[in-house]
Motif scaffolding. Structure first.
Motif, PDB file in Angstrom:
ATOM      1  N   PRO A  72      40.862   0.344  -8.479  1.00  0.00           N
ATOM      2  CA  PRO A  72      40.083   0.401  -7.238  1.00  0.00           C
ATOM      3  C   PRO A  72      39.377   1.741  -7.087  1.00  0.00           C
ATOM      4  N   VAL A  73      38.204   1.706  -6.486  1.00  0.00           N
ATOM      5  CA  VAL A  73      37.462   2.935  -6.220  1.00  0.00           C
ATOM      6  C   VAL A  73      38.288   3.884  -5.368  1.00  0.00           C
ATOM      7  N   ARG A  81      35.855   4.481   2.862  1.00  0.00           N
ATOM      8  CA  ARG A  81      36.250   3.500   3.875  1.00  0.00           C
ATOM      9  C   ARG A  81      35.054   2.627   4.207  1.00  0.00           C
ATOM     10  N   MET A  82      35.334   1.411   4.671  1.00  0.00           N
ATOM     11  CA  MET A  82      34.286   0.543   5.208  1.00  0.00           C
ATOM     12  C   MET A  82      34.833  -0.205   6.414  1.00  0.00           C
ATOM     13  N   ASP A  83      33.933  -0.740   7.197  1.00  0.00           N
ATOM     14  CA  ASP A  83      34.327  -1.546   8.354  1.00  0.00           C
ATOM     15  C   ASP A  83      34.597  -2.980   7.899  1.00  0.00           C
ATOM     16  N   ASP A  84      35.401  -3.101   6.852  1.00  0.00           N
ATOM     17  CA  ASP A  84      35.655  -4.389   6.205  1.00  0.00           C
ATOM     18  C   ASP A  84      36.813  -4.165   5.248  1.00  0.00           C
ATOM     19  N   SER A  85      37.954  -4.784   5.511  1.00  0.00           N
ATOM     20  CA  SER A  85      39.165  -4.489   4.733  1.00  0.00           C
ATOM     21  C   SER A  85      39.029  -4.838   3.260  1.00  0.00           C
ATOM     22  N   ARG A  86      38.057  -5.670   2.903  1.00  0.00           N
ATOM     23  CA  ARG A  86      37.893  -6.074   1.505  1.00  0.00           C
ATOM     24  C   ARG A  86      37.444  -4.917   0.608  1.00  0.00           C
ATOM     25  N   TYR A  87      36.989  -3.818   1.200  1.00  0.00           N
ATOM     26  CA  TYR A  87      36.498  -2.700   0.387  1.00  0.00           C
ATOM     27  C   TYR A  87      37.567  -2.177  -0.559  1.00  0.00           C
ATOM     28  N   LYS A  88      38.832  -2.358  -0.202  1.00  0.00           N
ATOM     29  CA  LYS A  88      39.932  -1.862  -1.037  1.00  0.00           C
ATOM     30  C   LYS A  88      39.989  -2.568  -2.391  1.00  0.00           C
ATOM     31  N   ASP A  89      39.319  -3.729  -2.481  1.00  0.00           N
ATOM     32  CA  ASP A  89      39.340  -4.505  -3.728  1.00  0.00           C
ATOM     33  C   ASP A  89      38.195  -4.149  -4.674  1.00  0.00           C
ATOM     34  N   ILE A  90      37.296  -3.266  -4.255  1.00  0.00           N
ATOM     35  CA  ILE A  90      36.161  -2.891  -5.115  1.00  0.00           C
ATOM     36  C   ILE A  90      36.654  -1.990  -6.243  1.00  0.00           C
ATOM     37  N   THR A  91      36.311  -2.373  -7.473  1.00  0.00           N
ATOM     38  CA  THR A  91      36.739  -1.600  -8.639  1.00  0.00           C
ATOM     39  C   THR A  91      35.557  -0.841  -9.259  1.00  0.00           C
ATOM     40  N   LEU A 133      30.845  -5.714   4.063  1.00  0.00           N
ATOM     41  CA  LEU A 133      30.431  -6.280   2.781  1.00  0.00           C
ATOM     42  C   LEU A 133      29.679  -7.582   3.015  1.00  0.00           C
ATOM     43  N   LYS A 134      28.790  -7.937   2.096  1.00  0.00           N
ATOM     44  CA  LYS A 134      28.057  -9.202   2.198  1.00  0.00           C
ATOM     45  C   LYS A 134      28.758 -10.325   1.449  1.00  0.00           C
ATOM     46  N   ALA A 135      29.769  -9.971   0.641  1.00  0.00           N
ATOM     47  CA  ALA A 135      30.504 -10.972  -0.140  1.00  0.00           C
ATOM     48  C   ALA A 135      31.825 -10.355  -0.580  1.00  0.00           C
ATOM     49  N   ASP A 136      32.747 -11.217  -0.999  1.00  0.00           N
ATOM     50  CA  ASP A 136      33.991 -10.706  -1.566  1.00  0.00           C
ATOM     51  C   ASP A 136      33.681  -9.896  -2.817  1.00  0.00           C
ATOM     52  N   PRO A 137      34.341  -8.770  -3.018  1.00  0.00           N
ATOM     53  CA  PRO A 137      34.140  -8.016  -4.254  1.00  0.00           C
ATOM     54  C   PRO A 137      34.385  -8.902  -5.480  1.00  0.00           C
ATOM     55  N   GLY A 138      33.421  -8.876  -6.409  1.00  0.00           N
ATOM     56  CA  GLY A 138      33.528  -9.676  -7.621  1.00  0.00           C
ATOM     57  C   GLY A 138      33.003 -11.089  -7.500  1.00  0.00           C
ATOM     58  N   GLU A 139      32.608 -11.515  -6.282  1.00  0.00           N
ATOM     59  CA  GLU A 139      32.178 -12.914  -6.094  1.00  0.00           C
ATOM     60  C   GLU A 139      30.886 -13.219  -6.817  1.00  0.00           C
ATOM     61  N   PHE A 140      29.886 -12.345  -6.661  1.00  0.00           N
ATOM     62  CA  PHE A 140      28.620 -12.560  -7.356  1.00  0.00           C
ATOM     63  C   PHE A 140      27.930 -11.225  -7.598  1.00  0.00           C
ATOM     64  N   ALA A 141      26.895 -11.287  -8.428  1.00  0.00           N
ATOM     65  CA  ALA A 141      26.122 -10.091  -8.754  1.00  0.00           C
ATOM     66  C   ALA A 141      24.868 -10.031  -7.902  1.00  0.00           C
ATOM     67  N   ALA A 142      24.577  -8.852  -7.371  1.00  0.00           N
ATOM     68  CA  ALA A 142      23.337  -8.591  -6.640  1.00  0.00           C
ATOM     69  C   ALA A 142      23.055  -7.097  -6.782  1.00  0.00           C
ATOM     70  N   TYR A 143      21.874  -6.768  -7.234  1.00  0.00           N
ATOM     71  CA  TYR A 143      21.521  -5.384  -7.564  1.00  0.00           C
ATOM     72  C   TYR A 143      21.871  -4.452  -6.404  1.00  0.00           C
ATOM     73  N   CYS A 144      22.487  -3.320  -6.713  1.00  0.00           N
ATOM     74  CA  CYS A 144      23.041  -2.481  -5.655  1.00  0.00           C
ATOM     75  C   CYS A 144      22.941  -1.001  -6.013  1.00  0.00           C
ATOM     76  N   ASN A 145      22.069  -0.281  -5.311  1.00  0.00           N
ATOM     77  CA  ASN A 145      21.935   1.161  -5.527  1.00  0.00           C
ATOM     78  C   ASN A 145      23.147   1.933  -5.013  1.00  0.00           C
ATOM     79  N   ASP A 146      23.683   1.526  -3.867  1.00  0.00           N
ATOM     80  CA  ASP A 146      24.817   2.257  -3.296  1.00  0.00           C
ATOM     81  C   ASP A 146      26.025   2.254  -4.220  1.00  0.00           C
ATOM     82  N   GLY A 147      26.171   1.196  -5.016  1.00  0.00           N
ATOM     83  CA  GLY A 147      27.290   1.153  -5.957  1.00  0.00           C
ATOM     84  C   GLY A 147      27.244   2.306  -6.932  1.00  0.00           C
ATOM     85  N   PHE A 148      26.040   2.666  -7.374  1.00  0.00           N
ATOM     86  CA  PHE A 148      25.928   3.758  -8.343  1.00  0.00           C
ATOM     87  C   PHE A 148      25.988   5.125  -7.662  1.00  0.00           C
ATOM     88  N   THR A 149      25.641   5.210  -6.386  1.00  0.00           N
ATOM     89  CA  THR A 149      25.847   6.478  -5.692  1.00  0.00           C
ATOM     90  C   THR A 149      27.341   6.699  -5.446  1.00  0.00           C
TER      91      THR A 149
END
Length: 641
Positions: A72-73, A81-91, A133-149
């Motif tokens: 996990p990140v 932190r995020m206003d969404d508990s699913r953020y803990k699952d982002i790797t 989050l707009k989706a569960d982590p790992g659910e689908f791919a969508a280009y994301c600049n914030d992920g690389f920041t």
């Protein structure tokens, strides 16, 4: 052959862009490019090709045992932190493969003219903590600049170095990349910076403030040399196992994107048919564009950098050069020509039940099947009537037509677009395959999810009226820094309700009297936004929550008259004015201080002047019924006479 290719690259690249700055280089395993004379060095921002530098840095740390792809990140960034508990699952892997579920781009002061500001980097964790989050982590791919920041912050935390320092020390120095760096590092305002243009108007360079997402600057020669590090057997930067991990398709589902780790694509059917794997990454700032294409097993790396055009055209040209290099090795790549579809004159009855309201990430559509003869897709958010007609084919798909089907004279569109029906999370969807003809460069192909069925969005009459009262209103960006590219590229948001479809606007679905949210969330939907109306006395503003950018309503903008000849400037608080009758058509001389800018627009909001336009001077015409915005920092002032 190398020199011939370099000459051809510069000539052909210039043909496919709208300005004159272009460079391209191809490198093979057994070739090195000698240091160019200073007068021949040309540096450009490489946009999102920067993500390959972020990916290389991450994989180096994986090789060293300091980073785990599936950890996990939060293991590395405890303040995330995020206003969404699913953020803990982002790797970490999800950041690299655009599958994190993050909204997209926290875009405040993201790209600047001739300026740098660490705020997008320094403030990301604070800003993203308010997002969902707009989706569960790992659910689908969508280009994301914030992920690389976020990845940039992880690299800094794990390595103990700034990202700029890390790239210079651990990537550039080992490869001998003398000129490559970041805007926040050694590459800002380089004397070798390529000229930057918009519609043949010279501008200062635009820089991206998110280094691992889009902030690396390089030359075509050095970018191709960087591409060599991904050749099979080359372990200058990262291990073979890490490179193999990078070139795996992370979600192996049709129409759900072909991302590897960092790479935009890791598969290409034409090259696979010839037994060649090709990986590619493109990048775009507003005015600078790049493509890196690598055939790892064939030891070929190609890069194309331009001002004007786009990374898609750059990639086509890079692949044209790749084809030449492969042919020299005895490998012939056949690019399959697009074949017209066999048409049927009747739509099957099963599709009639699909008539409804659909959405993508940016608009609302009505889909119907008139008399079962064809499919009609109407964009309900366009200022002018926008209708596409598709005929049914023998392949159980619909193909785009040019002309009216009922006239009997419609033909299949030159840029072939094919739609097919599927579903996602229980909702009817259309997916697409598109082939855009680019002349001698071939066809640019794309596919993915396109429309998702939305149906009714019921809101009260009171709520609907609140948005109907705002129909047609424009909101002008006013919280961006004076050097922000947005005042030139995208200075306003126009709000429109959707005729005969209550509950929707052109920017999303209505939530209540003051909130709008995005409609569709499915594979490929990037940079999703929610909007909030803010009342400050008589002034109405609209805030884009993900981007963290606020805009002021047109009705709240005061009139600038001739007796006003001094405008006080405030930091990140644009002073917008409507040009009054007493000033319309008059020539004024502007006195603009350092760290300030002025933009002037005509009555249709077309840009007619910016103090960033090279050679335009400070004597300007104030257009009748136009607008002017004054930008700067606290204590500054602009005068005109």
């Amino acid at each position: 052959m190398k020199n011939i290719l370099k000459s051809a690259a510069a000539a052909a690249a210039a043909m496919i862009v709208t300005a004159v700055s272009a460079s391209a280089v191809i490198i093979k395993a057994d070739e090195t490019i000698p240091a160019a004379p200073a007068e021949e060095i040309t540096m450009s921002s490489i946009g999102s090709v920067s993500k390959m530098f972020g990916t290389a840095a991450a994989m180096q740390l994986v090789d060293e045992g300091k980073l785990e792809l599936d950890a996990p990140v939060t293991d590395y960034l405890p303040d995330f932190r995020m206003d969404d508990s699913r953020y803990k699952d982002i790797t970490i892997r999800m950041l690299l493969s655009h599958t994190s579920g993050l909204m997209g781009t926290t875009g405040e002061d993201f790209m600047l003219f001739d300026d740098i500001d660490p705020a997008p980097h320094d403030e990301l964790l604070s800003k993203i903590s308010k997002q969902k989050l707009k989706a569960d982590p790992g659910e689908f791919a969508a280009y994301c600049n914030d992920g690389f920041t976020l990845l940039e912050l992880v690299i800094e935390e794990v390595s103990g170095e700034s990202f700029a320092e890390y790239v210079e020390k651990h990537i550039c120095d080992p490869l001998g990349l003398t000129y490559t760096g970041t805007a926040l590092g050694r590459a800002f305002r380089s004397p070798y910076q390529a000229d930057v243009f918009s519609s043949y108007i010279k501008l200062p360079a635009d820089y991206c403030m998110a280094s691992a997402s889009g902030g690396v600057i390089s030359t075509a020669e050095e970018l191709s040399r960087f591409g060599k590090s991904f050749f099979t057997g080359n372990t200058e930067l990262i291990s073979e196992s890490s490179k193999n991990e990078m070139k795996k398709k992370n979600i192996d589902k049709e129409y759900e994107g072909g991302f590897g780790l960092g790479w935009d694509t890791v598969e290409d059917k034409d090259y696979e048919a010839a037994g060649v794997q090709v990986v590619a990454k493109g990048g775009d700032l507003n005015f600078q564009h790049a493509s890196l294409v690598v055939a790892p097993d064939e030891d070929i790396s190609v890069s194309v950098l331009t001002s004007g055009g786009n990374s898609g055209c750059n990639e086509l040209f890079a692949k044209a050069l790749l084809d030449i290099a492969l042919e020299e090795k005895g490998i012939k790549v056949e690019h399959t020509a697009v074949q017209p579809k066999e048409l049927l004159t009747e739509v099957p009855e099963k599709y009639l039940a699909l008539e409804d309201i659909y959405a993508d990430s940016s608009s609302i559509y009505r889909i119907t099947f008139p008399d079962r003869k064809y499919m009609r897709v109407e964009n309900l958010c366009s200022d002018i009537t926008s209708v596409n007609e598709f005929m049914y084919t023998t392949e159980d798909s619909f193909v785009l037509m040019d002309g009216k089907v009922e006239s009997g004279k419609a033909v299949q569109a030159k840029d072939q677009t094919v739609l097919k029906v599927t579903s996602y999370n229980g909702k009817d969807c259309f997916v697409y395959e598109q082939y855009m003809d680019q002349g001698i460069l071939g066809a640019m192909s794309m596919d993915g999810y396109l429309y998702m069925r939305e149906g009714e969005n019921k809101v009260s009459d009171e709520v609907q009226k609140a948005w109907e009262d705002r129909n047609g209103r424009k909101y002008y960006i006013y919280t961006e820094k004076y050097s922000s590219v947005m005042y030139m590229a995208d200075p306003f948001i126009k709000l429109s309700t959707v005729p005969d479809v209550p509950g929707y606007t052109n920017i999303g679905a209505i939530v209540d009297s003051d909130r709008i949210t995005y409609c569709a969330s499915f594979p490929g939907t990037r940079d999703l936004e929610t909007y909030t109306i803010i009342k400050d006395g008589d002034v109405e503003k609209m805030k884009a929550e993900t981007s963290n950018i606020t805009a002021i309503s047109e009705e709240s903008i005061p009139v600038l008259e001739e007796d006003m000849n001094t405008i006080a400037l405030r930091t990140k608080n644009a002073a917008w004015y409507k040009i009054g009758e007493s000033l319309g058509g008059k020539v004024k001389t502007l006195d603009i201080p350092d760290k300030a800018a002025v933009y002037i627009y005509d009555r249709f909001d077309n840009l007619c002047y910016s103090s960033y336009m090279d050679g335009y001077g400070n004597n300007v015409v104030f257009p009748e019924n136009g607008k002017i915005v004054f930008l700067g920092e606290d204590g500054g002032k602009v005068t005109f006479s």
